[in-house]
Design a protein around this motif. Structure first.
Motif, PDB file in Angstrom:
ATOM      1  N   GLN A   1     -18.788 -64.962 -31.066  1.00  0.00           N
ATOM      2  CA  GLN A   1     -19.255 -66.282 -31.487  1.00  0.00           C
ATOM      3  C   GLN A   1     -20.033 -67.009 -30.382  1.00  0.00           C
ATOM      4  O   GLN A   1     -20.328 -68.203 -30.519  1.00  0.00           O
ATOM      5  N   LEU A   2     -20.383 -66.300 -29.329  1.00  0.00           N
ATOM      6  CA  LEU A   2     -21.148 -66.924 -28.244  1.00  0.00           C
ATOM      7  C   LEU A   2     -22.606 -67.090 -28.685  1.00  0.00           C
ATOM      8  O   LEU A   2     -23.234 -66.151 -29.172  1.00  0.00           O
ATOM      9  N   ASN A   3     -23.161 -68.283 -28.487  1.00  0.00           N
ATOM     10  CA  ASN A   3     -24.536 -68.573 -28.883  1.00  0.00           C
ATOM     11  C   ASN A   3     -25.120 -69.625 -27.951  1.00  0.00           C
ATOM     12  O   ASN A   3     -24.526 -69.972 -26.917  1.00  0.00           O
ATOM     13  N   ASP A   4     -26.292 -70.153 -28.279  1.00  0.00           N
ATOM     14  CA  ASP A   4     -26.966 -71.131 -27.431  1.00  0.00           C
ATOM     15  C   ASP A   4     -26.145 -72.415 -27.281  1.00  0.00           C
ATOM     16  O   ASP A   4     -26.140 -73.046 -26.212  1.00  0.00           O
ATOM     17  N   GLU A   5     -25.429 -72.819 -28.316  1.00  0.00           N
ATOM     18  CA  GLU A   5     -24.616 -74.036 -28.235  1.00  0.00           C
ATOM     19  C   GLU A   5     -23.466 -73.865 -27.234  1.00  0.00           C
ATOM     20  O   GLU A   5     -23.109 -74.811 -26.510  1.00  0.00           O
ATOM     21  N   CYS A   6     -22.913 -72.678 -27.201  1.00  0.00           N
ATOM     22  CA  CYS A   6     -21.835 -72.416 -26.235  1.00  0.00           C
ATOM     23  C   CYS A   6     -22.370 -72.491 -24.803  1.00  0.00           C
ATOM     24  O   CYS A   6     -21.677 -72.971 -23.897  1.00  0.00           O
ATOM     25  N   LEU A   7     -23.616 -72.009 -24.582  1.00  0.00           N
ATOM     26  CA  LEU A   7     -24.195 -72.098 -23.241  1.00  0.00           C
ATOM     27  C   LEU A   7     -24.387 -73.565 -22.838  1.00  0.00           C
ATOM     28  O   LEU A   7     -24.178 -73.920 -21.671  1.00  0.00           O
ATOM     29  N   ALA A   8     -24.759 -74.391 -23.781  1.00  0.00           N
ATOM     30  CA  ALA A   8     -24.927 -75.815 -23.463  1.00  0.00           C
ATOM     31  C   ALA A   8     -23.603 -76.452 -23.063  1.00  0.00           C
ATOM     32  O   ALA A   8     -23.565 -77.372 -22.225  1.00  0.00           O
ATOM     33  N   ALA A   9     -22.481 -75.955 -23.633  1.00  0.00           N
ATOM     34  CA  ALA A   9     -21.171 -76.521 -23.283  1.00  0.00           C
ATOM     35  C   ALA A   9     -20.724 -76.128 -21.889  1.00  0.00           C
ATOM     36  O   ALA A   9     -19.797 -76.741 -21.338  1.00  0.00           O
ATOM     37  N   LEU A  10     -21.354 -75.125 -21.277  1.00  0.00           N
ATOM     38  CA  LEU A  10     -20.971 -74.675 -19.932  1.00  0.00           C
ATOM     39  C   LEU A  10     -21.663 -75.447 -18.815  1.00  0.00           C
ATOM     40  O   LEU A  10     -21.382 -75.184 -17.629  1.00  0.00           O
ATOM     41  N   HIS A  11     -22.533 -76.362 -19.100  1.00  0.00           N
ATOM     42  CA  HIS A  11     -23.289 -77.060 -18.065  1.00  0.00           C
ATOM     43  C   HIS A  11     -22.419 -77.782 -17.041  1.00  0.00           C
ATOM     44  O   HIS A  11     -22.797 -77.859 -15.861  1.00  0.00           O
TER      45      HIS A  11
ATOM     46  N   ASN B   1     -12.624 -76.445 -12.295  1.00  0.00           N
ATOM     47  CA  ASN B   1     -12.799 -75.800 -10.990  1.00  0.00           C
ATOM     48  C   ASN B   1     -13.069 -74.304 -11.088  1.00  0.00           C
ATOM     49  O   ASN B   1     -12.890 -73.571 -10.113  1.00  0.00           O
ATOM     50  N   LEU B   2     -13.491 -73.840 -12.229  1.00  0.00           N
ATOM     51  CA  LEU B   2     -13.779 -72.406 -12.390  1.00  0.00           C
ATOM     52  C   LEU B   2     -14.920 -71.969 -11.474  1.00  0.00           C
ATOM     53  O   LEU B   2     -15.972 -72.614 -11.399  1.00  0.00           O
ATOM     54  N   THR B   3     -14.699 -70.844 -10.765  1.00  0.00           N
ATOM     55  CA  THR B   3     -15.750 -70.228  -9.946  1.00  0.00           C
ATOM     56  C   THR B   3     -16.189 -68.870 -10.513  1.00  0.00           C
ATOM     57  O   THR B   3     -17.252 -68.372 -10.145  1.00  0.00           O
ATOM     58  N   GLU B   4     -15.363 -68.290 -11.410  1.00  0.00           N
ATOM     59  CA  GLU B   4     -15.701 -67.027 -12.056  1.00  0.00           C
ATOM     60  C   GLU B   4     -15.499 -67.176 -13.562  1.00  0.00           C
ATOM     61  O   GLU B   4     -14.409 -67.550 -14.009  1.00  0.00           O
ATOM     62  N   LEU B   5     -16.519 -66.847 -14.322  1.00  0.00           N
ATOM     63  CA  LEU B   5     -16.435 -66.949 -15.776  1.00  0.00           C
ATOM     64  C   LEU B   5     -17.128 -65.753 -16.405  1.00  0.00           C
ATOM     65  O   LEU B   5     -18.309 -65.490 -16.148  1.00  0.00           O
ATOM     66  N   ARG B   6     -16.353 -65.036 -17.207  1.00  0.00           N
ATOM     67  CA  ARG B   6     -16.916 -63.900 -17.955  1.00  0.00           C
ATOM     68  C   ARG B   6     -16.569 -64.091 -19.428  1.00  0.00           C
ATOM     69  O   ARG B   6     -15.389 -64.131 -19.800  1.00  0.00           O
ATOM     70  N   LEU B   7     -17.602 -64.166 -20.200  1.00  0.00           N
ATOM     71  CA  LEU B   7     -17.472 -64.221 -21.658  1.00  0.00           C
ATOM     72  C   LEU B   7     -18.320 -63.087 -22.235  1.00  0.00           C
ATOM     73  O   LEU B   7     -19.364 -63.296 -22.835  1.00  0.00           O
ATOM     74  N   ALA B   8     -17.857 -61.859 -21.992  1.00  0.00           N
ATOM     75  CA  ALA B   8     -18.609 -60.658 -22.373  1.00  0.00           C
ATOM     76  C   ALA B   8     -18.172 -60.174 -23.744  1.00  0.00           C
ATOM     77  O   ALA B   8     -16.980 -60.168 -24.067  1.00  0.00           O
ATOM     78  N   GLU B   9     -19.163 -59.831 -24.553  1.00  0.00           N
ATOM     79  CA  GLU B   9     -18.931 -59.285 -25.895  1.00  0.00           C
ATOM     80  C   GLU B   9     -18.106 -60.250 -26.747  1.00  0.00           C
ATOM     81  O   GLU B   9     -17.196 -59.839 -27.479  1.00  0.00           O
ATOM     82  N   ILE B  10     -18.449 -61.493 -26.651  1.00  0.00           N
ATOM     83  CA  ILE B  10     -17.812 -62.540 -27.457  1.00  0.00           C
ATOM     84  C   ILE B  10     -18.649 -62.728 -28.717  1.00  0.00           C
ATOM     85  O   ILE B  10     -19.833 -63.091 -28.636  1.00  0.00           O
TER      86      ILE B  10
END
Length: 607
Positions: A398-408, A387-396
């Motif tokens: 290990q963040l990459n394209d695979e992590c973006l796919a996990a946020l779908h 139920n997240l409505t706000e998500l900030r993963l700034a200056e992480i």
């Protein structure tokens, strides 16, 4: 006093035997001497120079030893008693008639080259025709002395000796020694000060000492408009509380806004400790914000003293440990929003316990700078907190394209911040993520993603219909044509205008992008950042006056900004509060001002 008056019985001073003897023969000095030793006429005729303290010797003559006992030399000359000049024969006849010998005739020989020394008596001092010192003589002596040349140099220490720059005589340096008015770096004695009309004992005016500018004062930014007047009573009380916070036991109910001000003041003074932090804890508080680091034990205490917290915001929380995060998950049963800046020490076990404990009630997770969050933690977050409505993963890191796919799966997101990732994100990964979660997005932050290009702009138009705030700062691959087409498409589809627009360092963005931006969002934008648009023209910048609700504007390093540009903005934007103009070198001190508006970064004010 003349000889005639002396003969008439006038008072005479003492005289030597030789002087009296010569006076009886009518032999007198050829030049009247004075107490000042004026012998200029003698020197002019190459006669012996007189001295005050001993016999004066003519280099061309051989004086007899008797001359060494006198202080003045006299020369036989005409007598003032008669009308003519006495000769040797006349004097000899007179002496024969008086029965005197001719032994003294040697003193009256007119052609004698030898000079005879005679002592000075009061008769010579009383002579009426002796030259007296006067203004003309003093001027002459000053003129003669002024010809003396003294090498310029620094003033010596008090008590030392120096040569006078006017008369070249040596004098003692004092604290009142004056510099020569026409010969710099030379100094005057007391007598020459009087001669030149200078008070020799006047106090020396010291040059004003420049106060050293403190480093923090040099770093201060000069604002054009500063609110003046008396501070509000509430602000004064808050400052006093912050100053004496260690002595305050209980603040009571002073309101959330004032409590936040007090916390900022204490944090700025580095006084937020485990003891002072308890002043902000209350069992009834549902919102808590801290702006400074606490000890690990103090972070754990939050969960015990504020059990009803719903929102927790901790800035600079470098000492936050996994144990404190685990305690939050167990004790804070109503926690819905967490914002953390710099939780470096929180490990995977801490994040895992927190995500599982808060579960579905967590609506906001805003984390900046955490090296422990990776693909595994993101997958756990998406699974545990759907139920997240706000998500900030700034200056992480290990963040990459695979992590973006996990946020779908996060379909309810309204705020997404994936700025400054450790690995560059691609256009395809961002477009895919926006197509999955963009339906409800209102804020999108893609700052510091240098590999993104114009291809993401059509995806934003298509998949983010509710977008109100957009940050593409340091997305340097954007082109003027692409950004202009983006805002033109939004206007064509009648999309509502954006409120926040950050296009900092869009080096290729020009007039087309700015005109399309103003045409679409000019009536709604409140915060606009155009820093680094170096090629945008002054005419296009002047159209910013149509942004009626603009509050914050940054036109730094826009080289065409002038005083008239700022005037247009201040006149047209009725709600403007601050304008940043760093690097705008065409601005002058005549830049217009407006009450309540800060113009920050004028070069002439920061030098």
């Amino acid at each position: 006093m003349s000889r005639n008056r002396r003969a008439a019985g006038a008072v005479r001073g003492p005289s030597s035997a030789l002087t009296s003897f010569l006076a009886g023969l009518g032999v007198e000095p050829s030049h009247r001497l004075t107490t000042w030793g004026d012998t200029s006429s003698l020197n002019a005729d190459h006669q012996p120079t007189l001295a005050h303290d001993g016999p004066v010797i003519d280099p061309g003559d051989d004086l007899d030893p008797a001359g060494a006992v006198t202080a003045r030399n006299v020369i036989a000359g005409p007598s003032e008693a008669g009308d003519g000049t006495a000769t040797l024969e006349n004097e000899s006849k007179k002496r024969k008639r008086r029965g005197e010998s001719d032994d003294a005739s040697v003193y009256s020989e007119p052609n004698a080259k030898k000079t005879r020394a005679a002592s000075v008596d009061s008769d010579d001092l009383d002579a009426e025709d002796a030259p007296a010192p006067g203004p003309s003589n003093s001027k002459a002596s000053a003129a003669a002395a002024s010809t003396a040349k003294v090498a310029p140099g620094p003033l010596g220490p008090v008590g030392s000796f120096m040569e006078c720059g006017e008369c070249a005589k040596r004098f003692t340096v004092t604290a009142y020694t004056k510099e020569h008015p026409s010969n710099p770096s030379t100094y005057l004695c007391v007598n020459c000060c009087y001669t030149l009309g200078i008070d020799p004992f006047a106090k020396v005016k010291k040059a004003p000492v420049k106060k050293a500018v403190k480093k923090e004062d040099r770093a201060k930014v000069v604002h054009y408009e500063q609110k003046k007047g008396v501070k509000a009573l509430g602000d004064l009380c808050i400052q006093i509380i912050g100053k004496y916070i260690e002595d305050v036991e209980q603040l009571g109910d002073i309101g959330g806004i004032n409590m936040d001000k007090v916390c900022k003041i204490i944090s700025k003074g580095r006084r937020l400790t485990a003891e002072t932090a308890q002043l902000f804890y209350s069992p009834d508080r549902d919102d808590l914000t801290m702006y400074d680091c606490l000890t690990p034990e103090a972070f754990t205490t939050i969960s015990k003293l504020c059990p009803k917290l719903k929102s927790l915001n901790l800035q600079l929380c470098g000492q936050l440990s996994s144990d404190a995060v685990v305690a939050w998950g167990k004790s804070l049963k109503q926690l819905r929003r967490i914002e953390l800046f710099g939780p470096f020490l929180v490990r995977k076990d801490g994040w895992t316990s927190l995500f599982k404990s808060v579960g579905k009630r967590l609506e906001g997770l805003l984390v900046t700078q955490s090296p422990r969050i990776d693909l595994e933690m993101i997958e756990l977050l998406v699974k545990s907190c759907p139920n997240l409505t706000e998500l900030r993963l700034a200056e992480i890191g290990q963040l990459n394209d695979e992590c973006l796919a996990a946020l779908h799966p996060l379909k309810k997101l309204k705020l997404l911040d994936i700025s400054a990732p450790g690995n560059p994100l691609s256009d395809e990964a961002v477009i895919s993520l926006l197509s999955a979660i963009g339906a409800n997005l209102e804020t999108l932050d893609l700052t510091d993603n240098p590999d993104l290009t114009d291809e993401i702009l059509p995806a934003i138009i298509t998949h983010c219909p509710r977008l109100r705030r957009l940050s593409l700062r340091n997305v340097v691959e954007l082109t003027d044509e692409g950004v202009a087409a983006f805002f033109a498409a939004l206007k064509k589809q009648d999309r509502p205008g954006l409120e926040w627009i950050d296009l900092e360092k869009g080096h290729d963005l020009k007039d087309g992008s700015l005109q399309a931006l103003i045409a679409h969002s000019g009536a709604t934008v409140e915060k606009l950042n155009l820093l680094g648009w170096k090629e945008v023209s002054n005419d296009s910048l002047g159209e910013l006056a149509h942004c009626k609700h603009l509050k914050e504007l940054d036109v730094g390093w826009c080289r065409q900004v002038t005083d008239f540009t700022i005037k247009d903005v201040l006149d047209g934007c009725g709600e403007i509060e601050s304008v940043r103009v760093w690097g705008c070198n065409q601005l002058t001190d005549a830049i217009p001002r407006k009450k309540g508006v800060r113009v920050i970064g004028v070069e002439s004010h920061s030098i």
